[in-house]
Design an enzyme around this catalytic site. Structure first.
Site, mmCIF file in Angstrom:
data_model
loop_
_atom_site.group_PDB
_atom_site.id
_atom_site.type_symbol
_atom_site.label_atom_id
_atom_site.label_comp_id
_atom_site.label_asym_id
_atom_site.label_seq_id
_atom_site.Cartn_x
_atom_site.Cartn_y
_atom_site.Cartn_z
ATOM 1 N N GLY A 124 3.695 11.569 -8.252
ATOM 2 C CA GLY A 124 5.292 10.057 -8.827
ATOM 3 C C GLY A 124 5.211 9.307 -8.010
ATOM 4 O O GLY A 124 5.579 9.654 -6.255
ATOM 5 N N VAL A 155 0.586 10.062 -5.393
ATOM 6 C CA VAL A 155 0.925 11.541 -5.078
ATOM 7 C C VAL A 155 2.116 11.997 -5.414
ATOM 8 O O VAL A 155 3.177 12.135 -5.415
ATOM 9 C CB VAL A 155 0.828 11.654 -3.878
ATOM 10 C CG1 VAL A 155 1.609 13.248 -3.291
ATOM 11 C CG2 VAL A 155 -0.013 11.007 -3.360
ATOM 12 N N THR A 165 -8.396 -14.334 3.014
ATOM 13 C CA THR A 165 -7.649 -15.061 3.384
ATOM 14 C C THR A 165 -6.785 -13.381 3.005
ATOM 15 O O THR A 165 -5.879 -13.471 1.995
ATOM 16 C CB THR A 165 -7.134 -15.791 2.232
ATOM 17 O OG1 THR A 165 -7.741 -15.162 0.858
ATOM 18 C CG2 THR A 165 -8.020 -16.643 2.414
ATOM 19 N N ASP A 209 8.440 8.909 -6.058
ATOM 20 C CA ASP A 209 9.250 9.451 -5.352
ATOM 21 C C ASP A 209 9.244 10.082 -3.818
ATOM 22 O O ASP A 209 10.411 10.702 -3.397
ATOM 23 C CB ASP A 209 9.199 11.330 -5.907
ATOM 24 C CG ASP A 209 7.955 11.757 -5.984
ATOM 25 O OD1 ASP A 209 6.933 11.389 -4.688
ATOM 26 O OD2 ASP A 209 7.187 13.014 -5.857
ATOM 27 N N HIS A 230 0.562 4.427 -2.422
ATOM 28 C CA HIS A 230 0.292 6.147 -1.889
ATOM 29 C C HIS A 230 1.147 6.549 -2.255
ATOM 30 O O HIS A 230 1.414 7.986 -2.061
ATOM 31 C CB HIS A 230 0.269 6.149 0.024
ATOM 32 C CG HIS A 230 -1.507 5.352 0.230
ATOM 33 N ND1 HIS A 230 -2.311 6.112 1.524
ATOM 34 C CD2 HIS A 230 -2.086 4.639 -0.088
ATOM 35 C CE1 HIS A 230 -3.315 5.347 1.428
ATOM 36 N NE2 HIS A 230 -3.560 4.638 0.380
ATOM 37 N N ASP A 231 2.370 6.256 -2.566
ATOM 38 C CA ASP A 231 4.126 7.226 -2.860
ATOM 39 C C ASP A 231 3.530 7.737 -3.936
ATOM 40 O O ASP A 231 3.369 8.665 -4.766
ATOM 41 C CB ASP A 231 5.419 6.442 -2.790
ATOM 42 C CG ASP A 231 6.333 6.945 -3.262
ATOM 43 O OD1 ASP A 231 6.351 8.193 -3.349
ATOM 44 O OD2 ASP A 231 7.523 6.743 -4.108
ATOM 45 N N ARG A 274 1.037 -0.781 -0.367
ATOM 46 C CA ARG A 274 0.234 0.171 -0.139
ATOM 47 C C ARG A 274 0.500 1.288 -0.200
ATOM 48 O O ARG A 274 0.720 1.966 -1.050
ATOM 49 C CB ARG A 274 -1.106 -0.399 0.968
ATOM 50 C CG ARG A 274 -2.020 1.266 1.511
ATOM 51 C CD ARG A 274 -2.578 1.013 2.518
ATOM 52 N NE ARG A 274 -4.054 2.221 2.099
ATOM 53 C CZ ARG A 274 -4.254 2.616 3.575
ATOM 54 N NH1 ARG A 274 -3.589 2.850 4.721
ATOM 55 N NH2 ARG A 274 -5.717 3.837 3.004
ATOM 56 N N HIS A 308 -6.268 -5.811 -2.815
ATOM 57 C CA HIS A 308 -7.155 -5.732 -1.428
ATOM 58 C C HIS A 308 -7.090 -7.401 -1.190
ATOM 59 O O HIS A 308 -7.990 -7.312 0.016
ATOM 60 C CB HIS A 308 -8.819 -5.656 -1.698
ATOM 61 C CG HIS A 308 -7.725 -3.666 -1.276
ATOM 62 N ND1 HIS A 308 -8.913 -2.743 -1.250
ATOM 63 C CD2 HIS A 308 -6.709 -2.650 -1.402
ATOM 64 C CE1 HIS A 308 -8.499 -1.850 -1.046
ATOM 65 N NE2 HIS A 308 -7.275 -1.955 -1.343
ATOM 66 N N THR A 309 -6.653 -8.097 -1.277
ATOM 67 C CA THR A 309 -6.233 -9.393 -1.628
ATOM 68 C C THR A 309 -5.987 -9.739 0.179
ATOM 69 O O THR A 309 -5.665 -11.040 0.531
ATOM 70 C CB THR A 309 -5.668 -10.837 -2.422
ATOM 71 O OG1 THR A 309 -5.702 -11.465 -2.303
ATOM 72 C CG2 THR A 309 -4.899 -10.280 -2.929
ATOM 73 N N PRO A 324 -7.529 7.699 -3.894
ATOM 74 C CA PRO A 324 -8.439 7.469 -3.726
ATOM 75 C C PRO A 324 -9.651 7.256 -2.536
ATOM 76 O O PRO A 324 -8.831 6.461 -1.645
ATOM 77 C CB PRO A 324 -9.278 6.280 -4.827
ATOM 78 C CG PRO A 324 -7.068 5.751 -4.550
ATOM 79 C CD PRO A 324 -6.525 6.829 -4.224
HETATM 80 C C1 HEM Z 1 -8.874 1.345 -5.773
HETATM 81 C C2 HEM Z 1 -9.107 2.591 -4.491
HETATM 82 C C3 HEM Z 1 -8.691 2.416 -3.846
HETATM 83 C C4 HEM Z 1 -9.337 3.156 -2.013
HETATM 84 C C5 HEM Z 1 -10.230 3.650 -2.244
HETATM 85 C C6 HEM Z 1 -8.187 2.652 -0.906
HETATM 86 C C7 HEM Z 1 -8.566 1.681 -0.293
HETATM 87 C C8 HEM Z 1 -7.727 1.100 0.883
HETATM 88 C C9 HEM Z 1 -8.162 1.213 2.365
HETATM 89 C C10 HEM Z 1 -9.697 2.957 2.814
HETATM 90 C C11 HEM Z 1 -7.948 0.523 3.055
HETATM 91 C C12 HEM Z 1 -7.920 0.550 4.452
HETATM 92 C C13 HEM Z 1 -7.032 2.101 5.480
HETATM 93 C C14 HEM Z 1 -7.184 1.338 7.094
HETATM 94 O O1 HEM Z 1 -8.426 1.232 7.843
HETATM 95 O O2 HEM Z 1 -6.473 2.203 7.560
HETATM 96 C C15 HEM Z 1 -7.031 -0.032 1.844
HETATM 97 C C16 HEM Z 1 -5.867 -0.368 2.279
HETATM 98 C C17 HEM Z 1 -5.164 -1.685 2.272
HETATM 99 N N1 HEM Z 1 -5.194 -1.363 0.771
HETATM 100 FE FE1 HEM Z 1 -6.664 0.207 -0.753
HETATM 101 N N2 HEM Z 1 -7.199 1.618 -1.590
HETATM 102 C C18 HEM Z 1 -7.270 1.304 -2.728
HETATM 103 C C19 HEM Z 1 -6.667 0.704 -4.197
HETATM 104 C C20 HEM Z 1 -5.101 0.448 -3.501
HETATM 105 C C21 HEM Z 1 -4.452 -0.379 -4.930
HETATM 106 C C22 HEM Z 1 -3.852 0.243 -6.165
HETATM 107 C C23 HEM Z 1 -3.448 -1.309 -3.640
HETATM 108 C C24 HEM Z 1 -2.276 -1.593 -4.281
HETATM 109 C C25 HEM Z 1 -2.020 -2.308 -5.417
HETATM 110 C C26 HEM Z 1 -3.875 -1.144 -2.485
HETATM 111 C C27 HEM Z 1 -3.783 -2.256 -1.667
HETATM 112 C C28 HEM Z 1 -4.275 -2.072 -0.163
HETATM 113 C C29 HEM Z 1 -3.520 -2.801 0.924
HETATM 114 C C30 HEM Z 1 -2.337 -3.409 0.929
HETATM 115 C C31 HEM Z 1 -4.484 -2.701 2.266
HETATM 116 C C32 HEM Z 1 -4.143 -3.076 3.090
HETATM 117 C C33 HEM Z 1 -2.929 -2.612 5.071
HETATM 118 C C34 HEM Z 1 -2.827 -2.980 5.704
HETATM 119 O O3 HEM Z 1 -3.357 -3.919 5.908
HETATM 120 O O4 HEM Z 1 -1.815 -2.718 6.314
HETATM 121 N N3 HEM Z 1 -5.553 -0.552 -2.157
HETATM 122 N N4 HEM Z 1 -7.316 0.485 1.263
#
Ligand code: HEM
Ligand SMILES: *[C@@H]1O[C@H](CO)[C@@H](O)[C@H](O)[C@H]1NC(C)=O
Ligand SMILES: *[C@@H]1O[C@H](CO)[C@@H](O)[C@H](O)[C@H]1NC(C)=O
Length: 325
Positions: free
Chosen positions: A77, A75, A248, A79, A71-72, A67, A199-200, A169
């Site tokens: 690019g 925003v 999972t 960097d 997030h890098d 993640r 989000h898997t 987003p």
């Molecule tokens: C499509 C738009 C996306 C939205 C709106 C979004 C939003 C979120 C939110 C709200 C969380 C939970 C954060 C928290 O409760 O502290 C999350 C977790 C996460 N996101 Fe996304 N996400 C998006 C796309 C992505 C992408 C593109 C990736 C990576 C390729 C990603 C990877 C992750 C991962 C791995 C977690 C779990 C992090 C952890 O357990 O520490 N997400 N995301």
């Protein structure tokens, strides 16, 4: 015979030229997988070793590191702007809505940076490249695909909380808003669907899915009931309670997509990918085809990693990822 041989030769040459021109995304960005081969051949194995130890200690860390790279890149690019701590002159992205009390893994990046600086003799590997490699290594360690990470990004000397608030987003976005958000980064609807497959892995806090659990109609009733217990409508104490983004959450599998078909997506932004819109077919494909999910995920990760890198004399290679030199 002679002319046939020459034609074959020509065909092979032409084929190599065209495939070289069309199959190397790093061609346009100046990034290359071989960037540290001479400057510090031990760089990548060292990153992998530290990530492996961190993921062994806590499986969730792999998700957190994936993640951070996302997030890098979104925003300004890829960097490493996300890693800069607040100072009077740094408007830290760590305080942006999507990151505050949410983004994690910074200590692991610090440790990687320290060990890589040591093994290379000096700061040759950028924090932005460390994020990209750590994300890939995390995915591999949790059972996902490998890809060749393009390297040579340099680190920013600035950060922008404002841009982070605008460009990352949010979980309540609908398909239109999500598509625009990705489009702004040069990513298309396919990138959106396959990268959301990140989000898997990992967890989300109650406040990110509370509205959906209580108010949405496109949610499986039993699933909603469970979430409402974990995340009651009122009260702030439960806001940081964790739910798995897919059942999972430490395995890079296709259950994330299978659940979307059953209206069991945790975030509104997850379920938005399946429910009558033009991405339904792709969700269905990934839900039943691991090979295609992996292949497309790897491809889109390279594409995301190519967003606006600083190269050449731009930026710097930070000594410490938390501050500019
Ligand atoms: C499509 C738009 C996306 C939205 C709106 C979004 C939003 C979120 C939110 C709200 C969380 C939970 C954060 C928290 O409760 O502290 C999350 C977790 C996460 N996101 Fe996304 N996400 C998006 C796309 C992505 C992408 C593109 C990736 C990576 C390729 C990603 C990877 C992750 C991962 C791995 C977690 C779990 C992090 C952890 O357990 O520490 N997400 N995301
Ligand atoms: C970030 O979180 C801290 C601790 O919960 C809080 O006090 C602070 O107001 C938040 N900062 C921003 C900018 O939202
Ligand atoms: C659900 O919708 C109602 C009415 O629009 C709103 O007041 C409430 O804040 C929303 N969220 C939750 C968690 O109930």
């Amino acid at each position: 015979m002679e002319s046939k041989g020459r034609n074959l030769f020509l065909a092979v040459v032409l084929l190599s030229i065209t495939s070289a021109a069309f199959s190397s995304p790093h061609h346009h960005t100046g990034l290359t997988p071989y960037y540290y081969n001479y400057a510090c051949p031990q760089a990548l194995p060292t990153i992998r070793r530290v990530v492996k130890a961190a993921v062994k200690k806590e499986r969730r860390m792999g998700a957190s590191l994936l993640r951070l790279h996302f997030h890098d890149c979104f925003v300004d690019g890829c960097d490493a702007s996300v890693l800069l701590d607040p100072t009077p002159t740094i408007d830290s992205e760590k305080l942006a809505g999507a990151n505050n009390n949410s983004a994690r893994g910074f200590e692991v990046i610090d440790q990687i940076k320290e060990e890589v600086n040591k093994v290379c003799g000096r700061a040759v590997v950028s924090c932005a490249d460390i994020l990209a490699v750590a994300a890939r290594d995390s995915v591999v360690l949790l059972g996902g695909p490998w890809w060749n990470v393009r390297l040579g990004r340099r680190d920013s000397t600035t950060a922008s909380r404002t841009t982070a608030n605008m460009d990352l987003p949010a979980p309540f976005m609908d398909l239109n808003a999500l598509t625009s958000s990705f489009q702004k980064q040069g990513l298309d609807a396919k990138d959106l669907v396959v990268l959301s497959g990140g989000h898997t892995l990992g967890f989300a806090q109650c406040f990110t899915f509370k509205d959906r659990a209580h108010n949405d109609s496109n949610i499986h009733p039993k699933f909603a009931k469970k979430l409402k217990t974990l995340c009651p409508r009122s009260g702030f104490e439960s806001n940081s309670n964790l739910a798995k983004l897919d059942p999972t959450s430490t395995r890079f599998d296709t259950l994330y997509y299978k659940n979307l078909l059953k209206q069991k997506g945790l975030l509104g932004s997850d379920q938005a990918l399946f429910g009558g819109g033009n991405t339904d077919e792709l969700v269905r494909t990934y839900s039943e085809d691991t090979t295609t999910f992996w292949k497309d995920f790897a491809k889109s990760m390279v594409k995301m990693g190519n967003i606006k890198p600083l190269t050449g004399n731009l930026g710097q290679v930070r000594n410490n990822c938390r501050r500019v030199n």
